[in-house]
Design a protein around this motif. Structure first.
Motif, mmCIF file in Angstrom:
data_model
loop_
_atom_site.group_PDB
_atom_site.id
_atom_site.type_symbol
_atom_site.label_atom_id
_atom_site.label_comp_id
_atom_site.label_asym_id
_atom_site.label_seq_id
_atom_site.Cartn_x
_atom_site.Cartn_y
_atom_site.Cartn_z
ATOM 1 N N VAL A 16 -4.790 9.941 -0.787
ATOM 2 C CA VAL A 16 -5.424 8.765 -1.374
ATOM 3 C C VAL A 16 -4.659 7.510 -0.975
ATOM 4 C CG1 VAL A 16 -6.152 7.637 -3.510
ATOM 5 C CG2 VAL A 16 -6.240 10.132 -3.325
ATOM 6 N N LEU A 17 -5.391 6.535 -0.454
ATOM 7 C CA LEU A 17 -4.815 5.232 -0.140
ATOM 8 C C LEU A 17 -4.891 4.358 -1.386
ATOM 9 C CD1 LEU A 17 -3.742 3.047 1.814
ATOM 10 C CD2 LEU A 17 -6.136 2.534 2.378
ATOM 11 N N GLU A 18 -3.730 3.783 -1.773
ATOM 12 C CA GLU A 18 -3.662 2.940 -2.959
ATOM 13 C C GLU A 18 -3.104 1.563 -2.601
ATOM 14 O OE1 GLU A 18 -2.861 6.345 -6.369
ATOM 15 O OE2 GLU A 18 -1.167 5.162 -5.644
ATOM 16 N N ARG A 19 -3.531 0.584 -3.357
ATOM 17 C CA ARG A 19 -3.041 -0.795 -3.213
ATOM 18 C C ARG A 19 -2.387 -1.234 -4.512
ATOM 19 N NH1 ARG A 19 -6.164 -6.133 -0.916
ATOM 20 N NH2 ARG A 19 -5.015 -7.708 -2.111
ATOM 21 N N LYS A 20 -1.238 -1.886 -4.403
ATOM 22 C CA LYS A 20 -0.517 -2.331 -5.594
ATOM 23 C C LYS A 20 -1.131 -3.622 -6.122
ATOM 24 C CE LYS A 20 4.258 -2.467 -7.255
ATOM 25 N NZ LYS A 20 5.690 -2.417 -6.833
ATOM 26 N N PRO A 75 -1.216 -6.349 -9.886
ATOM 27 C CA PRO A 75 -0.437 -6.680 -11.089
ATOM 28 C C PRO A 75 -0.638 -5.679 -12.223
ATOM 29 C CG PRO A 75 -1.434 -8.650 -10.182
ATOM 30 C CD PRO A 75 -2.009 -7.501 -9.411
ATOM 31 N N GLU A 76 -1.780 -4.983 -12.227
ATOM 32 C CA GLU A 76 -2.062 -3.999 -13.274
ATOM 33 C C GLU A 76 -1.566 -2.610 -12.921
ATOM 34 O OE1 GLU A 76 -4.539 -6.050 -11.973
ATOM 35 O OE2 GLU A 76 -4.089 -7.514 -13.558
ATOM 36 N N GLY A 77 -1.057 -2.424 -11.714
ATOM 37 C CA GLY A 77 -0.594 -1.114 -11.287
ATOM 38 C C GLY A 77 -1.230 -0.705 -9.973
ATOM 39 N N TRP A 78 -1.090 0.568 -9.620
ATOM 40 C CA TRP A 78 -1.640 1.065 -8.362
ATOM 41 C C TRP A 78 -3.133 1.291 -8.491
ATOM 42 C CZ3 TRP A 78 0.868 0.807 -3.948
ATOM 43 C CH2 TRP A 78 2.266 0.732 -3.972
ATOM 44 N N PHE A 79 -3.884 0.763 -7.501
ATOM 45 C CA PHE A 79 -5.344 0.788 -7.494
ATOM 46 C C PHE A 79 -5.798 1.687 -6.352
ATOM 47 C CE2 PHE A 79 -9.503 -0.900 -6.260
ATOM 48 C CZ PHE A 79 -10.136 -1.090 -7.495
ATOM 49 N N GLN A 80 -6.535 2.747 -6.666
ATOM 50 C CA GLN A 80 -6.971 3.703 -5.643
ATOM 51 C C GLN A 80 -8.148 3.131 -4.850
ATOM 52 O OE1 GLN A 80 -7.680 7.555 -7.413
ATOM 53 N NE2 GLN A 80 -5.530 7.848 -7.912
ATOM 54 N N LEU A 81 -8.004 3.101 -3.535
ATOM 55 C CA LEU A 81 -9.060 2.593 -2.668
ATOM 56 C C LEU A 81 -9.997 3.703 -2.193
ATOM 57 C CD1 LEU A 81 -7.031 0.019 -0.534
ATOM 58 C CD2 LEU A 81 -8.469 -0.411 -2.550
ATOM 59 N N PHE A 104 0.848 -1.191 0.000
ATOM 60 C CA PHE A 104 0.000 0.000 0.000
ATOM 61 C C PHE A 104 0.889 1.249 0.000
ATOM 62 C CE2 PHE A 104 -2.303 -3.393 2.088
ATOM 63 C CZ PHE A 104 -3.575 -3.310 1.543
ATOM 64 N N ARG A 105 0.306 2.365 -0.411
ATOM 65 C CA ARG A 105 0.988 3.646 -0.312
ATOM 66 C C ARG A 105 -0.061 4.754 -0.251
ATOM 67 N NH1 ARG A 105 3.317 4.996 -6.473
ATOM 68 N NH2 ARG A 105 1.267 5.413 -7.384
ATOM 69 N N PHE A 106 0.391 5.951 0.157
ATOM 70 C CA PHE A 106 -0.442 7.150 0.126
ATOM 71 C C PHE A 106 0.095 8.100 -0.938
ATOM 72 C CE2 PHE A 106 -0.880 5.655 4.530
ATOM 73 C CZ PHE A 106 -2.264 5.609 4.641
ATOM 74 N N THR A 107 -0.814 8.668 -1.722
ATOM 75 C CA THR A 107 -0.456 9.710 -2.674
ATOM 76 C C THR A 107 -1.342 10.920 -2.400
ATOM 77 O OG1 THR A 107 -2.030 8.879 -4.330
ATOM 78 C CG2 THR A 107 0.247 8.059 -4.453
ATOM 79 N N GLU A 108 -0.995 12.043 -3.020
ATOM 80 C CA GLU A 108 -1.768 13.269 -2.828
ATOM 81 C C GLU A 108 -2.500 13.638 -4.105
ATOM 82 O OE1 GLU A 108 -1.184 17.741 -0.938
ATOM 83 O OE2 GLU A 108 0.555 16.644 -1.701
ATOM 84 N N ASP A 109 -3.815 13.823 -3.984
ATOM 85 C CA ASP A 109 -4.624 14.329 -5.086
ATOM 86 C C ASP A 109 -4.879 15.801 -4.788
ATOM 87 O OD1 ASP A 109 -6.613 15.097 -6.877
ATOM 88 O OD2 ASP A 109 -7.683 13.192 -6.778
ATOM 89 N N MET A 110 -4.062 16.665 -5.356
ATOM 90 C CA MET A 110 -4.146 18.085 -5.038
ATOM 91 C C MET A 110 -5.439 18.701 -5.550
ATOM 92 S SD MET A 110 -0.178 19.308 -5.561
ATOM 93 C CE MET A 110 -0.531 20.904 -4.829
#
Length: 272
Positions: A159-163, A165-171, A147-153
């Motif tokens: 935004v909490l995301e989960r990795k 096989p297709e890439g990062w998926f926003q939860l 998992f990781r956190f990104t910023e949606d400015m």
């Protein structure tokens, strides 16, 4: 809520609880193992009662589970009892979308020794099983999940995301808005009754285990552990009843299982 810590800890298989980082992790992990995420009441046409006493009776005394509003109402009481500095948040669920929907997911931010942690026992299958330190860009490895956190400015959200096989998926995404209890009650009603919510029309269950998780979406049971993933289609209400008690540790009787079965969509389901 008359929070009786000994009874709660017994429900989770614990003996003590203190205000430490280790116990914060244990608290979320053990609640997600002992008390299944489930939406039986919304599926059967009832709005879950968020009165603290009702949540306590259902999830602790009656051996049932609940969805985020119920799970995290109980978790919030445990955080309060242990003395954690915590505040609720209402997140916008994304589930892969670039934008969030209504504020309809309840979780917590816990401040511990100057660090903020996302603490959430109620997101179900794709959510993290442990608290995550809120640091932008840091990848958090939890068993076989990342998992990781990104910023949606543009949205003003973390935004909490989960990795995958297709890439990062926003939860889901959240901000600093402090919700009132009336906001939480309104979100609870939306989750339980809105046609745009998945809960009134689909059975959704999840419970974490020591090596993976088990989930159910309508008739499809998915069991994941360190050896791999096994899926099966439940054949009838009796099979559902066995899954409720065996996989999800829930105390629903055969009549309730029959009522749930009769509410499930006829078309083939897909795994949660």
């Amino acid at each position: 809520m008359t929070f009786e810590v000994d009874i709660y800890l017994s429900r989770l298989g614990l003996s003590t609880l203190s205000k430490t980082e280790e116990d914060l992790h244990i608290l979320q992990t053990r609640q997600m193992q002992a008390i299944a995420f489930e939406n039986v009441l919304p599926l059967l046409g009832t709005v879950p009662d968020l009165d603290p006493g009702a949540v306590w009776n259902k999830l602790v005394l009656d051996g049932r589970g609940g969805y985020c509003m119920e799970q995290n109402t109980l978790l919030g009481a445990a955080l309060e009892n242990a003395g954690f500095n915590h505040r609720p948040l209402l997140a916008r669920v994304r589930m892969g979308s670039a934008k969030g929907g209504p504020r309809c997911h309840l979780a917590f931010v816990v401040r511990l020794k100057g660090t903020d942690w996302l603490v959430d026992a109620g997101f179900g299958g794709p959510g993290p099983r442990v608290p995550l330190k809120i640091e932008l860009g840091t990848e958090h490895q939890v068993l076989r999940e990342t998992f990781r956190f990104t910023e949606d400015m543009a949205a003003g959200e973390i935004v909490l995301e989960r990795k995958t096989p297709e890439g990062w998926f926003q939860l889901y995404g959240f901000d600093d808005m402090l919700p009132a209890q009336t906001d939480i009650e309104m979100s609870n009603f939306y989750c339980a009754r809105s046609p745009q919510s998945p809960f009134p029309s689909n059975l959704m269950m999840a419970r974490t285990t020591g090596s993976g998780r088990v989930s159910l979406f309508n008739r499809t049971l998915r069991q994941e552990n360190s050896f791999g993933v096994k899926t099966e289609e439940l054949a009838d209400a009796a099979a559902l009843h066995r899954a409720l008690s065996g996989c999800f540790l829930l105390s629903y009787g055969a009549e309730t299982a029959e009522a749930i079965w009769n509410r499930l969509p006829v078309e083939a389901s897909e795994a949660a």
